[in-house]
Design a protein around this motif. Structure first.
Motif, PDB file in Angstrom:
ATOM      1  N   UNK A 226       0.810  -1.218   0.000  1.00  0.00           N
ATOM      2  CA  UNK A 226       0.000   0.000   0.000  1.00  0.00           C
ATOM      3  C   UNK A 226       0.849   1.277   0.000  1.00  0.00           C
ATOM      4  N   UNK A 227       1.807   1.356   0.889  1.00  0.00           N
ATOM      5  CA  UNK A 227       2.469   2.626   1.180  1.00  0.00           C
ATOM      6  C   UNK A 227       3.204   3.194  -0.027  1.00  0.00           C
ATOM      7  N   UNK A 228       3.135   4.515  -0.164  1.00  0.00           N
ATOM      8  CA  UNK A 228       3.802   5.232  -1.242  1.00  0.00           C
ATOM      9  C   UNK A 228       3.017   5.286  -2.534  1.00  0.00           C
ATOM     10  N   UNK A 229       1.806   4.709  -2.572  1.00  0.00           N
ATOM     11  CA  UNK A 229       1.021   4.658  -3.805  1.00  0.00           C
ATOM     12  C   UNK A 229      -0.204   5.562  -3.695  1.00  0.00           C
ATOM     13  N   UNK A 230      -0.407   6.413  -4.699  1.00  0.00           N
ATOM     14  CA  UNK A 230      -1.616   7.235  -4.719  1.00  0.00           C
ATOM     15  C   UNK A 230      -2.822   6.346  -5.024  1.00  0.00           C
ATOM     16  N   UNK A 231      -4.045   6.826  -4.757  1.00  0.00           N
ATOM     17  CA  UNK A 231      -5.222   5.945  -4.854  1.00  0.00           C
ATOM     18  C   UNK A 231      -5.651   5.550  -6.254  1.00  0.00           C
ATOM     19  N   UNK A 232      -4.994   6.037  -7.311  1.00  0.00           N
ATOM     20  CA  UNK A 232      -5.289   5.456  -8.625  1.00  0.00           C
ATOM     21  C   UNK A 232      -4.727   4.043  -8.714  1.00  0.00           C
ATOM     22  N   UNK A 233      -3.812   3.722  -7.806  1.00  0.00           N
ATOM     23  CA  UNK A 233      -3.282   2.362  -7.754  1.00  0.00           C
ATOM     24  C   UNK A 233      -4.259   1.498  -6.962  1.00  0.00           C
ATOM     25  N   UNK A 234      -4.891   0.551  -7.654  1.00  0.00           N
ATOM     26  CA  UNK A 234      -5.913  -0.264  -6.995  1.00  0.00           C
ATOM     27  C   UNK A 234      -5.326  -1.199  -5.947  1.00  0.00           C
ATOM     28  N   UNK A 235      -4.015  -1.441  -5.989  1.00  0.00           N
ATOM     29  CA  UNK A 235      -3.395  -2.182  -4.886  1.00  0.00           C
ATOM     30  C   UNK A 235      -3.834  -1.600  -3.550  1.00  0.00           C
ATOM     31  N   UNK A 236      -3.912  -0.269  -3.519  1.00  0.00           N
ATOM     32  CA  UNK A 236      -4.271   0.409  -2.275  1.00  0.00           C
ATOM     33  C   UNK A 236      -5.769   0.699  -2.199  1.00  0.00           C
ATOM     34  N   UNK A 237      -6.281   1.447  -3.159  1.00  0.00           N
ATOM     35  CA  UNK A 237      -7.663   1.930  -3.054  1.00  0.00           C
ATOM     36  C   UNK A 237      -8.679   0.797  -3.092  1.00  0.00           C
ATOM     37  N   UNK A 238      -8.468  -0.217  -3.922  1.00  0.00           N
ATOM     38  CA  UNK A 238      -9.430  -1.318  -3.984  1.00  0.00           C
ATOM     39  C   UNK A 238      -9.340  -2.203  -2.746  1.00  0.00           C
ATOM     40  N   UNK A 239      -8.158  -2.304  -2.143  1.00  0.00           N
ATOM     41  CA  UNK A 239      -8.044  -3.039  -0.880  1.00  0.00           C
ATOM     42  C   UNK A 239      -8.830  -2.320   0.213  1.00  0.00           C
ATOM     43  N   UNK A 240      -8.781  -0.974   0.202  1.00  0.00           N
ATOM     44  CA  UNK A 240      -9.581  -0.215   1.158  1.00  0.00           C
ATOM     45  C   UNK A 240     -11.070  -0.423   0.891  1.00  0.00           C
ATOM     46  N   UNK A 241     -11.456  -0.453  -0.376  1.00  0.00           N
ATOM     47  CA  UNK A 241     -12.858  -0.696  -0.704  1.00  0.00           C
ATOM     48  C   UNK A 241     -13.296  -2.092  -0.279  1.00  0.00           C
ATOM     49  N   UNK A 242     -12.437  -3.081  -0.468  1.00  0.00           N
ATOM     50  CA  UNK A 242     -12.770  -4.445  -0.033  1.00  0.00           C
ATOM     51  C   UNK A 242     -13.030  -4.496   1.469  1.00  0.00           C
ATOM     52  N   UNK A 243     -12.205  -3.809   2.241  1.00  0.00           N
ATOM     53  CA  UNK A 243     -12.429  -3.757   3.689  1.00  0.00           C
ATOM     54  C   UNK A 243     -13.745  -3.046   4.009  1.00  0.00           C
ATOM     55  N   UNK A 244     -14.013  -1.944   3.338  1.00  0.00           N
ATOM     56  CA  UNK A 244     -15.258  -1.179   3.521  1.00  0.00           C
ATOM     57  C   UNK A 244     -16.477  -2.057   3.233  1.00  0.00           C
ATOM     58  N   UNK A 245     -16.403  -2.817   2.170  1.00  0.00           N
ATOM     59  CA  UNK A 245     -17.502  -3.718   1.804  1.00  0.00           C
ATOM     60  C   UNK A 245     -17.681  -4.788   2.873  1.00  0.00           C
ATOM     61  N   UNK A 246     -16.595  -5.462   3.218  1.00  0.00           N
ATOM     62  CA  UNK A 246     -16.682  -6.561   4.177  1.00  0.00           C
ATOM     63  C   UNK A 246     -17.173  -6.078   5.533  1.00  0.00           C
ATOM     64  N   UNK A 247     -16.666  -4.941   5.993  1.00  0.00           N
ATOM     65  CA  UNK A 247     -17.058  -4.450   7.314  1.00  0.00           C
ATOM     66  C   UNK A 247     -18.530  -4.075   7.349  1.00  0.00           C
ATOM     67  N   UNK A 248     -19.015  -3.412   6.313  1.00  0.00           N
ATOM     68  CA  UNK A 248     -20.419  -3.024   6.288  1.00  0.00           C
ATOM     69  C   UNK A 248     -21.342  -4.235   6.215  1.00  0.00           C
ATOM     70  N   UNK A 249     -20.960  -5.242   5.448  1.00  0.00           N
ATOM     71  CA  UNK A 249     -21.798  -6.430   5.333  1.00  0.00           C
ATOM     72  C   UNK A 249     -21.839  -7.218   6.647  1.00  0.00           C
ATOM     73  N   UNK A 250     -20.708  -7.324   7.321  1.00  0.00           N
ATOM     74  CA  UNK A 250     -20.700  -8.012   8.613  1.00  0.00           C
ATOM     75  C   UNK A 250     -21.468  -7.200   9.653  1.00  0.00           C
TER      76      UNK A 250
END
Length: 388
Positions: A265-289
């Protein structure tokens, strides 16, 4: 997974060489975003004894004083004196940053993903933060080490540190802490007469002042402690080990409880899905749980460079789902933005918030910058799930 088992996670503190690098890389990203929210950043840092090298691809109209920024971060971490083996005053800094490839920009400028890759997010009911217990406790221990050091509660502590926690599970639930590992850099003040071991008093202080306040309620008389197990930890930080950005991705994510993606993640702006999509995956999982759709949930997204939509969506509820996986995926598609632009907008990611993420984990945090930890979709998801 077995009903009765032991599981271990580790964390490392802000003075660990790899985390020094993560914080500097994310510090550079924050400085760019302050001046140029459209700046493209892929910054990596390497550190060894007396030397820091910063490189990567950055395209921006912002000006960042790399040398001052790096020295300020090293100072804030606590490397302020030669006795710690690394000193912000005297370390050499080499800047090798250059501009981003125009071939990558072609795909990103049109709204596509900045790279191919797979990203994972996870949530479970083991803690209030909906995170696995072992990694949360390991993070709390290194946070406590930093607090004890910076407040001079234990004046002999240095910036480098690590923790590890082993949880005993019974019937699939965390029951107790079986073992605790504390690795705390320290000055020579607390060595015994042999000069090879810390004193018994220092060992007991570390357990009493660092571990017990964090772990109370889960430790018992059988809990085992391993404190500076080689005997001493005087030589630490970049003097003892090289550091690089992105080498602690298990620490950054879920402590090994579930898979993690292929990129750091570190050092990458959010156009890099390595970071931004991982954050979205957590957001999705947390809200569903949090919405009661499952008690455990793993989400995977995959992308290809230059194309905006995910190539696939995968979920695993580990047998705890209240509705089928197909219906959960339908909820995801209907309620969450999954293109890079949509993720950036919905999570407000073009802000200088990233240095905070570079230590103590990217998930399970309560600070306001961590928008992917919000549970603002719960009411909607509950209603929609009830109708399925």
């Amino acid at each position: 997974m077995k009903n009765n088992f032991f599981f271990t996670s580790e964390s490392v503190g802000e003075g660990h060489p790899d985390k020094v690098c993560d914080q500097i890389s994310d510090g550079v990203l924050d400085e760019v975003l302050k001046q140029d929210p459209k700046g493209r950043v892929a910054c990596e840092t390497y550190v060894t004894m007396g030397l820091l090298i910063i490189g990567g691809e950055i395209t921006t109209h912002a000006y960042v004083d790399i040398h001052k920024l790096a020295r300020d971060i090293i100072r804030d971490i606590g490397y302020t004196h030669p006795k710690y083996g690394f000193d912000y005053h005297t370390c050499a800094i080499v800047n090798t940053i250059h501009s981003q490839s125009p071939d990558i920009a072609m795909g990103v400028d049109t709204g596509g993903a900045g790279d191919q890759g797979i990203m994972f997010g996870y949530a479970c009911r083991e803690t209030e933060e909906l995170m696995p217990l072992a990694i949360m406790l390991a993070h709390r221990l290194v946070r406590r080490m930093a607090e004890v050091r910076k407040k001079s509660i234990l004046k002999y502590l240095g910036p480098d540190c690590k923790s590890q926690v082993t949880i005993e599970y019974q019937a699939g639930k965390p029951k107790r802490i079986d073992s605790v590992v504390l690795a705390c850099q320290h000055t020579e003040d607390v060595l015994d007469t042999t000069g090879e071991h810390i004193t018994q008093q220092a060992r007991e202080e570390m357990i009493k002042v660092i571990a017990e306040p964090v772990l109370k309620g889960l430790i018992d008389k059988k809990t085992k402690y391993y404190v500076n197990q080689t005997g001493k930890f005087v030589v630490g930080g970049p003097q003892s080990d090289t550091g690089m950005t992105g080498r602690k991705i298990i620490v950054d994510t879920y402590g090994g409880s579930v898979p993690h993606g292929g990129g750091a993640f570190s050092g990458k702006d959010p156009t890099k899905v390595d970071r931004s999509a991982a954050y979205m995956c957590r957001y999705i999982a947390k809200n569903l749980v949090a919405a009661g759709v499952a008690d455990q949930l793993l989400v995977q997204l995959s992308y290809v460079i230059g194309y905006p939509e995910p190539l696939s969506i995968f979920v695993n509820t580990f047998g705890t789902g209240k509705i089928s996986d197909d219906k959960i995926i339908k909820l995801i598609r209907e309620n969450f933005e999954l293109t890079p632009r949509g993720i950036i907008k919905s999570l407000d990611l073009l802000r200088p918030i990233y240095r905070k993420t570079a230590c103590f984990g990217h998930f399970g945090r309560t600070e306001p910058e961590f928008t992917w930890e919000l549970t603002d979709k719960v009411a909607t998801l509950k209603k929609q799930a009830a109708r399925m």
